[in-house]
Design a protein around this motif. Structure first.
Motif, PDB file in Angstrom:
ATOM      1  N   PHE A  47      35.533   8.078 -13.412  1.00 58.94           N
ATOM      2  CA  PHE A  47      34.762   9.279 -13.055  1.00 58.94           C
ATOM      3  C   PHE A  47      34.929   9.634 -11.594  1.00 58.94           C
ATOM      4  O   PHE A  47      34.966  10.805 -11.229  1.00 58.94           O
ATOM      5  N   LYS A  48      35.026   8.621 -10.779  1.00 57.74           N
ATOM      6  CA  LYS A  48      35.185   8.893  -9.357  1.00 57.74           C
ATOM      7  C   LYS A  48      36.481   9.673  -9.123  1.00 57.74           C
ATOM      8  O   LYS A  48      36.513  10.663  -8.406  1.00 57.74           O
ATOM      9  N   GLU A  49      37.523   9.209  -9.784  1.00 55.93           N
ATOM     10  CA  GLU A  49      38.816   9.872  -9.643  1.00 55.93           C
ATOM     11  C   GLU A  49      38.746  11.316 -10.137  1.00 55.93           C
ATOM     12  O   GLU A  49      39.233  12.231  -9.480  1.00 55.93           O
ATOM     13  N   ARG A  50      38.124  11.480 -11.285  1.00 56.06           N
ATOM     14  CA  ARG A  50      38.003  12.829 -11.839  1.00 56.06           C
ATOM     15  C   ARG A  50      37.186  13.728 -10.906  1.00 56.06           C
ATOM     16  O   ARG A  50      37.529  14.895 -10.694  1.00 56.06           O
TER      17      ARG A  50
ATOM     18  N   TYR B 234      30.378  12.750 -13.926  1.00 56.69           N
ATOM     19  CA  TYR B 234      31.190  12.565 -12.713  1.00 56.69           C
ATOM     20  C   TYR B 234      30.317  12.006 -11.592  1.00 56.69           C
ATOM     21  O   TYR B 234      30.697  11.080 -10.891  1.00 56.69           O
ATOM     22  N   ALA B 235      29.144  12.621 -11.446  1.00 53.82           N
ATOM     23  CA  ALA B 235      28.256  12.221 -10.349  1.00 53.82           C
ATOM     24  C   ALA B 235      27.794  10.781 -10.538  1.00 53.82           C
ATOM     25  O   ALA B 235      27.945   9.949  -9.644  1.00 53.82           O
ATOM     26  N   ILE B 236      27.271  10.491 -11.740  1.00 58.03           N
ATOM     27  CA  ILE B 236      26.728   9.161 -11.979  1.00 58.03           C
ATOM     28  C   ILE B 236      27.831   8.110 -11.912  1.00 58.03           C
ATOM     29  O   ILE B 236      27.683   7.077 -11.252  1.00 58.03           O
ATOM     30  N   GLY B 237      28.967   8.415 -12.554  1.00 52.60           N
ATOM     31  CA  GLY B 237      30.082   7.472 -12.535  1.00 52.60           C
ATOM     32  C   GLY B 237      30.588   7.225 -11.124  1.00 52.60           C
ATOM     33  O   GLY B 237      30.898   6.105 -10.736  1.00 52.60           O
ATOM     34  N   SER B 238      30.639   8.289 -10.322  1.00 51.68           N
ATOM     35  CA  SER B 238      31.127   8.163  -8.946  1.00 51.68           C
ATOM     36  C   SER B 238      30.284   7.195  -8.135  1.00 51.68           C
ATOM     37  O   SER B 238      30.774   6.548  -7.222  1.00 51.68           O
ATOM     38  N   GLY B 239      28.999   7.147  -8.480  1.00 52.12           N
ATOM     39  CA  GLY B 239      28.088   6.331  -7.678  1.00 52.12           C
ATOM     40  C   GLY B 239      28.408   4.853  -7.693  1.00 52.12           C
ATOM     41  O   GLY B 239      28.239   4.177  -6.692  1.00 52.12           O
ATOM     42  N   GLN B 250      28.463  14.482  -3.457  1.00 52.84           N
ATOM     43  CA  GLN B 250      29.398  15.603  -3.341  1.00 52.84           C
ATOM     44  C   GLN B 250      29.219  16.519  -4.540  1.00 52.84           C
ATOM     45  O   GLN B 250      29.491  17.697  -4.459  1.00 52.84           O
ATOM     46  N   GLN B 251      28.758  15.921  -5.612  1.00 51.40           N
ATOM     47  CA  GLN B 251      28.615  16.700  -6.841  1.00 51.40           C
ATOM     48  C   GLN B 251      27.494  17.726  -6.724  1.00 51.40           C
ATOM     49  O   GLN B 251      27.482  18.712  -7.439  1.00 51.40           O
ATOM     50  N   LYS B 252      26.562  17.472  -5.821  1.00 46.59           N
ATOM     51  CA  LYS B 252      25.466  18.429  -5.684  1.00 46.59           C
ATOM     52  C   LYS B 252      25.931  19.709  -5.017  1.00 46.59           C
ATOM     53  O   LYS B 252      25.214  20.693  -4.976  1.00 46.59           O
ATOM     54  N   LEU B 253      27.161  19.675  -4.465  1.00 42.49           N
ATOM     55  CA  LEU B 253      27.682  20.855  -3.788  1.00 42.49           C
ATOM     56  C   LEU B 253      28.127  21.889  -4.812  1.00 42.49           C
ATOM     57  O   LEU B 253      29.289  22.205  -4.946  1.00 42.49           O
ATOM     58  N   ILE B 268      20.746  11.043  -7.890  1.00 42.90           N
ATOM     59  CA  ILE B 268      20.305   9.683  -7.559  1.00 42.90           C
ATOM     60  C   ILE B 268      21.415   8.686  -7.913  1.00 42.90           C
ATOM     61  O   ILE B 268      21.754   7.799  -7.128  1.00 42.90           O
ATOM     62  N   GLY B 269      22.009   8.889  -9.091  1.00 42.93           N
ATOM     63  CA  GLY B 269      23.090   7.997  -9.518  1.00 42.93           C
ATOM     64  C   GLY B 269      24.262   8.013  -8.579  1.00 42.93           C
ATOM     65  O   GLY B 269      24.863   6.982  -8.296  1.00 42.93           O
ATOM     66  N   GLU B 270      24.615   9.203  -8.063  1.00 42.95           N
ATOM     67  CA  GLU B 270      25.770   9.298  -7.182  1.00 42.95           C
ATOM     68  C   GLU B 270      25.463   8.735  -5.801  1.00 42.95           C
ATOM     69  O   GLU B 270      26.290   8.071  -5.192  1.00 42.95           O
ATOM     70  N   GLU B 271      24.244   8.996  -5.329  1.00 37.79           N
ATOM     71  CA  GLU B 271      23.942   8.596  -3.954  1.00 37.79           C
ATOM     72  C   GLU B 271      23.503   7.142  -3.856  1.00 37.79           C
ATOM     73  O   GLU B 271      23.796   6.473  -2.875  1.00 37.79           O
TER      74      GLU B 271
END
Lengths: 622, 385
Positions: A47-50, B234-239, B250-253, B268-271
């Motif tokens: 997901f980060k990559e995507r 994407y947001a949660i996974g990125s976290g 970044q996803q909140k942008l 919350i998940g991303e940050e």
């Protein structure tokens, strides 16, 4: 059953039932927890990559190609911002409408563009050029028109972009002075790669590196973070060429070539003290802004690429070498037999006999030059030919320079020495010949010719090209030769080269062209030249003028090339801030007699053409 | 009274922690949007408003905790509350829709969402009703349905499908807990399920929409109907485990839709990563435990059912929100209680927690004080007979 017990039962039932619900909630929370672990640990990378790839884009941008300036900072070649339009055929919803729009905006044939577009779409292509390197202003107008048309015809336009239509930032090479010095500057192709001239030779300095830039954008397309690759910016090239001198030289050359009905012409201006090329003109030439419209034959810089037999101008080398070794004296009378000398199987004829070497050069005597070379011998003469740089490149910063043709001494025939002495059996470039005169003008020191003055870096520093010098003749020899050559202009074959107000020295040359088919020199085709310098005392400029195949009645170097030399000198010397000196040396002028002479060297006296040629001998009327 | 009335401080703490943490996250998630909407004037627009909502909410929570919950058992109070709620829900239709939905009542700068109030109103009504009437008698159950139907119907046609589901959840759980006969429950559930199936079956587009949650990031879904949920993943996974760091989403942008309300959990998940999200999940688990303790420990039937209704309402909403954000359920607009931005929700929810806190004071004293509680009227009738 007492009420309290019943009540308790109800409590119990509700308690159990709700606990069942709570258990469900707890399981649900557990599933969410597992899902979180899965998403944030197992799938984290994915997901980060995507996420990054959707907001990050890589922009490849080529830096603007460096500028080529003349010596005073006038731009000769520069790059301006432009845009290119391409289509992604796969994204085009309706090729018919797209073709219609393009046809109306770009003046394409609708059927043709439609055919190409459909073909590209069918082949799965994702790239289809429509217009390349359209200058910014024009691109803006086209873009607006396209949008209007697209909207009117029902194509989807999102954020000023028609689906499948893409504008790409680009740059365009422009040559502000058009054809000026085109053969020196050259041109670069549509991919901004130098193809000829300075554009080619200085490619490594001028080329704009491709810079990769990563941008992070929010969903509205605004960049909030970017990262750029560090690349050295391209450099600017300053030439020794002076645009104004180049312009005057080109004008004079053009007029001269047209007047002489010649096939083509070359003119070179060199500053003898430094070896800097002030002008290098070719006629006919081309306009690098529209190079594709011209024949590729016009792209070559004939001043350094064309090889010709120099003829009489080469006698300066023979005289110079002999003088340098002290083997001849200007006032020594030349023994020329009866006007015909035979060397090996070849006869060299001359009408000028019993003259001093000084007078012989004035009338361009062949036998005098041959005698001078003979005194040097093959070894001695050959070493001077090498010293003058014949048979090798001058090393000027231009591509495809020719070495000329100088056969190894070991391969010389017994007549070669004599032939070379009068400028045959040797191939030279105009620049090589000009350098011989520059050496004479510069007290015997040959400066390596230079056309790149300096390379400027973007941060303001620069690299100057250092002059390279090589001693070829003694100072005394050069001084004597200058005086002898002065006489040529004053009273000899080069009188038409005499500029108003200035003293000038030089030598005419009229050579038969070597015919590859006939394997011999063709007396019908001439290369007529005049090379010299001015002012005589302190030469400020060496000018070489070479005309290929002049076809007028009078077509000797003294007739067709000398006037061009004169016009060039008259125009550029004031430009170079050289005060007129003719009045100062007027008293040195010697009365000239009406000498009848021919300067075309006779290579083969047996040739029947000789007679017709003799008819063409000029009678000078001053 | 042998035992001193003691409020459940853990319940209060977890609620307060969630609400205050929510204010901070609302700031992080909304700052850029606030800047954009105010044309660069301030990034604190939503933050300040949420701060005020929480302050008012705490005030009402205190009022709720101080007020004896039996006041809601009074017939007049229940009727007035119901009538007010239904009127407000009806008034909503007088206002112009926002994003295609009529959910707000607006007057001089304030706006209010009656559907938020409807959750509490329904809980109170059901608790009162099933204390008065037997959930075992089909006739009694049927006679309460019109009220439930009016509430649900008004909310559904706003349209607010998410809240309708929550209201349905509250009804089912309270009814079930009150002692519904399983056969009756199935009798109600069956037509509902059939109706729902038919609703989806005859609209392939809706079906596709609903099923898109199974793979929101597929080629066809990610830019279309799955877009919102895909961005959330994407947001949660990125976290990852530790997150990108506070305020560094970044996803909140503008990629995430409503990052400060429906999708605040994704931010919350991303940050804050898995640590942050798990903390929230555990916090809701603690809330569930405390809420359940207060509800089932209530001294009387009304208190129990009221507590169950409130806990269920808040938990179902939280579970729905989390499930949507994590793509476990099809997308529907449901906010995360305590954390998401929103005044009506915050004020009503915190007031509801106040009632729970009041309930928690009575835990363990029922057997002494309320032995003489009057039995169900139905049983009373039977006794009379």
């Amino acid at each position: 059953m007492p009420a309290s017990i019943r009540k308790k039962d109800f409590r119990q039932e509700t308690f159990v039932r709700f606990l069942l619900i709570v258990a469900l909630f707890t399981i649900w929370l557990g599933i969410i927890g597992i899902r979180l672990v899965y998403l944030q640990i197992s799938q984290h990378e994915f997901f980060k990559e995507r996420a990054i790839s959707q907001r990050r884009d890589k922009v490849r941008k080529r830096m603007m190609r460096g500028t080529i300036y003349d010596r005073s900072g006038r731009a000769l070649a520069m790059s301006v911002k432009a845009r290119s339009l391409f289509l992604n055929p796969q994204e085009i919803e309706n090729p018919f409408i797209a073709a219609e729009i393009l046809a109306s905006v770009f003046k394409f044939k609708k059927e043709e563009i439609l055919k190409e577009l459909l073909k590209a779409k069918q082949e799965g292509k994702r790239f289809f050029w429509v217009g390349r390197k359209i200058e910014e202003e024009q691109a803006k107008r086209i873009s607006e028109t396209l949008q209007r048309e697209a909207q009117a015809k029902g194509l989807s336009v999102i954020k000023e972009q028609i689906t499948g239509f893409y504008w790409q930032e680009d740059q365009k090479r422009v040559y502000p002075l058009g054809s000026l010095a085109a053969n020196v500057i050259g041109f670069s192709n549509i991919d901004d790669v130098g193809q000829a001239g300075i554009e080619l030779s200085q490619e490594s300095n001028l080329r704009g590196a491709v810079v990769r830039k990563w941008q992070e954008r929010d969903r509205l397309g605004r960049v909030f973070d970017s990262e750029m690759e560090e690349k050295e910016p391209p450099k600017d090239v300053y030439l020794t060429i002076s645009a104004s001198i180049q312009h005057r030289v080109e004008e004079a050359l053009k007029e001269g070539v047209e007047k002489a009905k010649a096939k083509s012409g070359i003119a070179i201006v060199i500053e003898p003290k430094t070896g800097e090329i002030l002008a290098m003109a070719n006629y006919p030439s081309f306009d690098p802004n529209f190079y594709s419209r011209f024949s590729s034959e016009l792209f070559s810089n004939r001043a350094i690429q064309n090889v010709f037999a120099p003829g009489s101008t080469f006698k300066v080398v023979s005289y110079g070498a002999a003088l340098d070794r002290g083997l001849i004296a200007p006032d020594e009378v030349v023994d020329c037999g009866n006007g015909v000398i035979q060397i090996a199987d070849r006869k060299f004829k001359d009408t000028h006999c019993r003259k001093s070497f000084q007078d012989s050069i004035v009338v361009s005597s062949n036998i005098a030059a041959i005698r001078a070379a003979q005194r040097l011998g093959e070894d001695g003469f050959y070493s001077y030919l090498r010293a003058f740089g014949f048979g090798e490149q001058t090393g000027i910063e231009l591509p495809a320079e020719s070495t000329g043709i100088l056969s190894q001494k070991e391969r010389w025939s017994s007549a070669s020495l004599a032939s070379i002495a009068i400028g045959y059996e040797i191939g030279v470039t105009a620049l090589q010949m000009a350098l011989v005169f520059a050496t004479v003008a510069n007290d015997g020191v040959m400066m390596k010719p230079r056309i790149v003055k300096e390379i400027r870096y973007s941060e303001g520093t620069y690299r100057k090209m250092e002059p390279e010098a090589r001693k070829v003749l003694e100072e005394q020899t050069a001084s004597v030769l200058r005086k002898m050559l002065y006489q040529v202009v004053l009273r000899g074959t080069g009188r038409l080269a005499d500029p108003d107000g200035y003293t000038a020295a030089g030598k005419t040359g009229t050579a038969w062209k070597y015919d590859e088919k006939l394997k011999k020199y063709n007396s019908e085709k001439y290369v007529s030249s005049f090379i010299g310098f001015a002012p005589v005392q302190k030469p400020a400029a060496v000018v070489a003028v070479v005309l290929d195949e002049p076809r007028t009645e009078r077509r000797n170097g003294g007739d067709v090339a000398a006037p061009i030399f004169r016009r060039i000198m008259e125009q550029i010397l004031p430009e170079l801030q050289i005060p007129p000196d003719e009045a100062l040396v007027a008293e040195e002028k010697i009365e000239t007699s009406n000498t009848d002479f021919s300067e075309v060297p006779r290579v083969a006296v047996q040739d029947s053409d000789r007679k017709t040629d003799e008819k063409r001998r000029r009678k000078r009327e001053d | 009274m042998a035992k001193k009335l003691q409020m459940d401080w853990l319940l209060f703490s977890v609620t307060a922690a969630l609400a205050i943490f929510g204010v901070v996250m609302v700031y992080s998630a909304s700052a850029m949007i606030s800047l954009r909407e105010t044309r660069g004037e301030t990034g604190f627009f939503y933050f300040y408003k949420q701060l005020i909502f929480v302050a008012v909410g705490f005030l009402l929570m205190w009022v709720g905790a101080k007020t004896d919950y039996h006041i809601f058992q009074k017939k007049l109070v229940v009727y007035v509350l119901l009538i007010i709620t239904i009127m407000l829900l009806a008034v909503v239709y007088a206002f112009s829709p926002v994003n295609g939905a009529r959910r707000w009542i607006r007057f001089s700068g304030f706006s209010f969402q009656p559907s938020e109030l409807s959750k509490l109103a329904l809980s109170i009504f059901l608790a009162w009703y099933f204390t008065e009437k037997s959930p075992e008698r089909i006739k009694d159950v049927l006679s309460c349905l019109p009220v439930v139907a009016i509430l649900l119907g008004l909310v559904l046609f706003e349209p607010d499908f998410g809240t309708t589901l929550i209201l349905t959840g509250i009804f089912i759980v309270v009814y079930f807990s009150a002692g519904a006969k399983i056969t009756h429950l199935l009798l109600f559930a069956l037509p509902l399920i059939v109706a729902l199936m038919a609703f989806l079956w005859f609209s392939p587009l809706r079906m596709q929409r609903v099923m898109s949650f199974l793979e929101p990031c597929s080629e066809e879904n990610s830019q279309g109907i799955g877009y919102q949920v895909c961005q959330s993943l994407y947001a949660i996974g990125s976290g990852g485990v530790f997150g990108e760091g506070f305020a560094k989403s970044q996803q909140k942008l503008f990629y995430l839709p409503y990052p400060y309300s429906d999708f605040i959990f994704a931010v919350i998940g991303e940050e804050l990563g898995l640590i942050g999200t798990m903390t929230i999940v555990i916090a809701f688990a603690i809330f569930l435990w405390c809420g359940t303790r207060a509800a089932v420990g209530a001294p009387d039937r009304f208190g129990m059912l009221l507590g169950i209704g409130i806990v269920t309402g808040i938990l179902i909403q939280a579970l729905f929100n989390l499930s949507v954000v994590l793509s476990l359920l099809p997308a529907k607009g449901v906010t995360l209680p305590f954390l998401s931005y929103g005044g009506s929700s915050m004020v009503v929810t915190l007031f509801s927690v106040g009632i729970l806190l009041n309930l928690s004071k009575h835990v363990g004293i029922h057997s002494i004080q309320y032995v003489n509680e009057k039995p169900f009227s139905v049983r009373r009738k039977r006794l009379r007979n």
